[in-house]
Motif scaffolding. Sequence first.
Motif, mmCIF file in Angstrom:
data_model
loop_
_atom_site.group_PDB
_atom_site.id
_atom_site.type_symbol
_atom_site.label_atom_id
_atom_site.label_comp_id
_atom_site.label_asym_id
_atom_site.label_seq_id
_atom_site.Cartn_x
_atom_site.Cartn_y
_atom_site.Cartn_z
ATOM 1 N N LEU A 138 0.558 -1.658 0.047
ATOM 2 C CA LEU A 138 0.132 0.052 -0.078
ATOM 3 C C LEU A 138 1.284 1.421 -0.023
ATOM 4 C CD1 LEU A 138 -2.861 -0.998 2.210
ATOM 5 C CD2 LEU A 138 -2.656 -0.683 -0.061
ATOM 6 N N ILE A 139 1.936 1.456 0.355
ATOM 7 C CA ILE A 139 3.035 1.956 1.096
ATOM 8 C C ILE A 139 3.181 2.998 -0.271
ATOM 9 C CG2 ILE A 139 4.447 3.538 0.808
ATOM 10 C CD1 ILE A 139 4.059 1.828 4.317
ATOM 11 N N SER A 140 3.886 1.639 -1.106
ATOM 12 C CA SER A 140 4.314 1.806 -2.403
ATOM 13 C C SER A 140 3.966 2.225 -3.902
ATOM 14 C CB SER A 140 5.236 0.505 -3.405
ATOM 15 O OG SER A 140 3.979 -0.610 -2.934
ATOM 16 N N GLN A 141 2.331 2.226 -3.209
ATOM 17 C CA GLN A 141 1.421 2.586 -4.176
ATOM 18 C C GLN A 141 1.247 3.835 -4.201
ATOM 19 O OE1 GLN A 141 0.906 1.192 -7.141
ATOM 20 N NE2 GLN A 141 2.277 -0.619 -5.720
ATOM 21 N N THR A 142 1.313 4.995 -2.964
ATOM 22 C CA THR A 142 1.446 6.067 -2.480
ATOM 23 C C THR A 142 1.938 7.666 -2.783
ATOM 24 O OG1 THR A 142 2.083 5.811 -0.495
ATOM 25 C CG2 THR A 142 -0.593 6.126 0.072
ATOM 26 N N ASN A 143 1.781 8.544 -2.817
ATOM 27 C CA ASN A 143 2.544 9.416 -3.694
ATOM 28 C C ASN A 143 3.350 10.298 -2.649
ATOM 29 O OD1 ASN A 143 -0.857 10.051 -5.017
ATOM 30 N ND2 ASN A 143 0.713 9.876 -6.465
ATOM 31 N N TYR A 144 3.375 10.043 -1.201
ATOM 32 C CA TYR A 144 4.068 11.096 -0.627
ATOM 33 C C TYR A 144 4.459 9.684 0.887
ATOM 34 C CZ TYR A 144 4.630 15.093 -3.218
ATOM 35 O OH TYR A 144 4.909 16.135 -3.893
ATOM 36 N N LEU A 145 5.359 9.672 1.904
ATOM 37 C CA LEU A 145 5.028 8.809 2.979
ATOM 38 C C LEU A 145 6.270 10.033 3.480
ATOM 39 C CD1 LEU A 145 5.896 6.756 4.791
ATOM 40 C CD2 LEU A 145 7.933 6.060 3.361
ATOM 41 N N LEU A 146 5.597 10.523 5.280
ATOM 42 C CA LEU A 146 6.017 11.058 6.200
ATOM 43 C C LEU A 146 5.209 9.624 7.421
ATOM 44 C CD1 LEU A 146 6.726 12.876 7.541
ATOM 45 C CD2 LEU A 146 4.099 13.810 8.230
ATOM 46 N N GLY A 147 7.427 9.522 8.133
ATOM 47 C CA GLY A 147 6.752 9.085 9.920
ATOM 48 C C GLY A 147 8.911 9.047 10.159
ATOM 49 N N ALA A 148 8.472 8.008 11.585
ATOM 50 C CA ALA A 148 9.789 7.637 12.019
ATOM 51 C C ALA A 148 10.315 6.819 11.386
ATOM 52 C CB ALA A 148 9.190 6.943 13.449
ATOM 53 N N PRO A 149 11.560 7.160 11.354
ATOM 54 C CA PRO A 149 12.973 6.709 10.740
ATOM 55 C C PRO A 149 12.731 4.985 10.606
ATOM 56 C CG PRO A 149 13.620 8.077 11.614
ATOM 57 C CD PRO A 149 12.090 8.093 12.324
ATOM 58 N N SER A 150 12.668 4.295 9.646
ATOM 59 C CA SER A 150 12.105 3.140 9.531
ATOM 60 C C SER A 150 12.612 2.281 8.629
ATOM 61 C CB SER A 150 10.551 2.528 9.741
ATOM 62 O OG SER A 150 10.676 1.411 9.903
ATOM 63 N N THR A 151 13.300 1.261 8.453
ATOM 64 C CA THR A 151 13.781 0.395 7.263
ATOM 65 C C THR A 151 12.462 -0.281 6.363
ATOM 66 O OG1 THR A 151 14.444 -1.297 8.233
ATOM 67 C CG2 THR A 151 16.070 -0.041 7.237
ATOM 68 N N PHE A 152 11.606 -0.258 7.141
ATOM 69 C CA PHE A 152 10.704 -0.643 6.801
ATOM 70 C C PHE A 152 9.588 -0.003 5.397
ATOM 71 C CE2 PHE A 152 5.545 -1.564 7.143
ATOM 72 C CZ PHE A 152 5.373 -2.904 7.072
ATOM 73 N N SER A 153 9.440 1.204 6.180
ATOM 74 C CA SER A 153 8.960 2.268 5.292
ATOM 75 C C SER A 153 9.294 2.969 3.666
ATOM 76 C CB SER A 153 8.058 3.319 5.961
ATOM 77 O OG SER A 153 8.805 4.127 6.438
ATOM 78 N N GLN A 154 10.802 2.537 4.118
ATOM 79 C CA GLN A 154 11.799 2.864 3.183
ATOM 80 C C GLN A 154 11.917 1.675 2.340
ATOM 81 O OE1 GLN A 154 16.078 3.136 4.099
ATOM 82 N NE2 GLN A 154 16.661 4.379 2.993
ATOM 83 N N TRP A 155 11.766 0.962 2.439
ATOM 84 C CA TRP A 155 11.889 0.004 1.935
ATOM 85 C C TRP A 155 10.137 -0.296 0.964
ATOM 86 C CZ3 TRP A 155 14.113 -3.980 -0.862
ATOM 87 C CH2 TRP A 155 14.197 -5.003 -1.289
ATOM 88 N N ALA A 156 8.719 0.273 1.337
ATOM 89 C CA ALA A 156 8.507 0.387 0.467
ATOM 90 C C ALA A 156 8.427 1.957 -0.115
ATOM 91 C CB ALA A 156 6.716 1.032 1.440
ATOM 92 N N SER A 157 9.084 2.621 -0.143
ATOM 93 C CA SER A 157 9.474 4.170 -0.718
ATOM 94 C C SER A 157 10.222 3.460 -2.030
ATOM 95 C CB SER A 157 10.422 5.511 0.143
ATOM 96 O OG SER A 157 11.191 5.843 -0.717
ATOM 97 N N VAL A 158 10.991 3.098 -1.841
ATOM 98 C CA VAL A 158 11.799 2.284 -3.129
ATOM 99 C C VAL A 158 11.134 1.114 -3.889
ATOM 100 C CG1 VAL A 158 14.578 0.902 -3.432
ATOM 101 C CG2 VAL A 158 14.438 2.234 -1.135
ATOM 102 N N MET A 159 10.192 0.240 -3.279
ATOM 103 C CA MET A 159 9.504 -0.694 -4.949
ATOM 104 C C MET A 159 8.162 0.557 -5.323
ATOM 105 S SD MET A 159 10.462 -3.655 -4.547
ATOM 106 C CE MET A 159 12.462 -2.371 -4.175
ATOM 107 N N GLY A 160 8.342 0.935 -3.957
ATOM 108 C CA GLY A 160 7.366 2.381 -5.322
ATOM 109 C C GLY A 160 7.366 3.795 -5.626
ATOM 110 N N GLU A 161 8.900 3.779 -5.428
ATOM 111 C CA GLU A 161 9.449 5.214 -6.379
ATOM 112 C C GLU A 161 8.959 6.275 -5.500
ATOM 113 O OE1 GLU A 161 11.769 5.128 -9.696
ATOM 114 O OE2 GLU A 161 11.249 3.459 -9.952
ATOM 115 N N VAL A 162 8.535 6.244 -3.789
ATOM 116 C CA VAL A 162 8.033 6.877 -3.409
ATOM 117 C C VAL A 162 8.070 8.208 -2.241
ATOM 118 C CG1 VAL A 162 5.760 7.242 -1.910
ATOM 119 C CG2 VAL A 162 5.725 5.701 -3.123
#
Length: 275
Positions: A222-246
């Motif tokens: 889900l995160i990978s399909q969105t347009n922006y990401l905001l959150g605490a430092p986390s490789t969990f969400s950073q991975w989604a950012s890379v996979m979806g280029e978010v």
Amino acid sequence: MLICLSILGGGRGNDLFQFMHIDSFCRRNGVKFYSPTFHEKYCPQFPNLPPSSKTPYRVKKLLYNRYYRKLNPNCILGFTDETKIPEYREQIKKDYLVTFCYGWFFNNDVYSENDIRYYQNLFDPKVDKERLNQKYLQKEDNEKIITVHIRRGDYKEFLEGRYFFDDDMYIRKIKELLAAIPEGKYKFLICTNDENLDLERYKREFGNVIQSEEGPLEDQYLISQTNYLLGAPSTFSQWASVMGEVPYYHIYEPEETITEDKIIKEIRGYKYKQK
């Protein structure tokens, strides 16, 4: 030479990055890379991830103590010091037949678009995309989605709660992000491990807010399909950012004001394509 990742580095995000960094570096340098432990854990979640040979692991288990350690005293390599990453890269390239590694302080030096496309395909998740898209990602014309990853739970103790932020902090940072990105219509998706999140408060502040009720694999999709990401430092969400280029902003310093130039839009030289 063969490299065998025999011990994973930590949580889900750490595991995934650990694999991608080592695998991509080995592919570039003509080194064969195996990680039976990783594949056994993640193959059910990513159908494009092929099974890994268990031969290096068996070699270690059966022959290491009696023979192999004497032949190759450098056969165990721990990625335990972030300052020694250049040394680890050189060590991997040496002809030691098989080297068993562990730890997650290793990274690839640079990524190309071909690299990113390769891993986006490799880690295409086994989720019901149609259901998730219908439930969480529907939006009006010209509307964009911002994911807010509220990491609580384990973060209450991690680094003595340094990144355990309350709702006031997240709401303030959301407003800063909105001021830093182009004006427009935005919908918010909250992904969190807080079972008692006050979702109504976010709805009162920002209107169109929905909270994921899914598991980790689905949340990363889900995160990978969105347009922006905001959150605490986390490789969990950073991975989604890379996979979806978010493009994303992680809150390392709560007092730092979010500005457009502080939003991350790349990974090691590869700049995200804007959605």
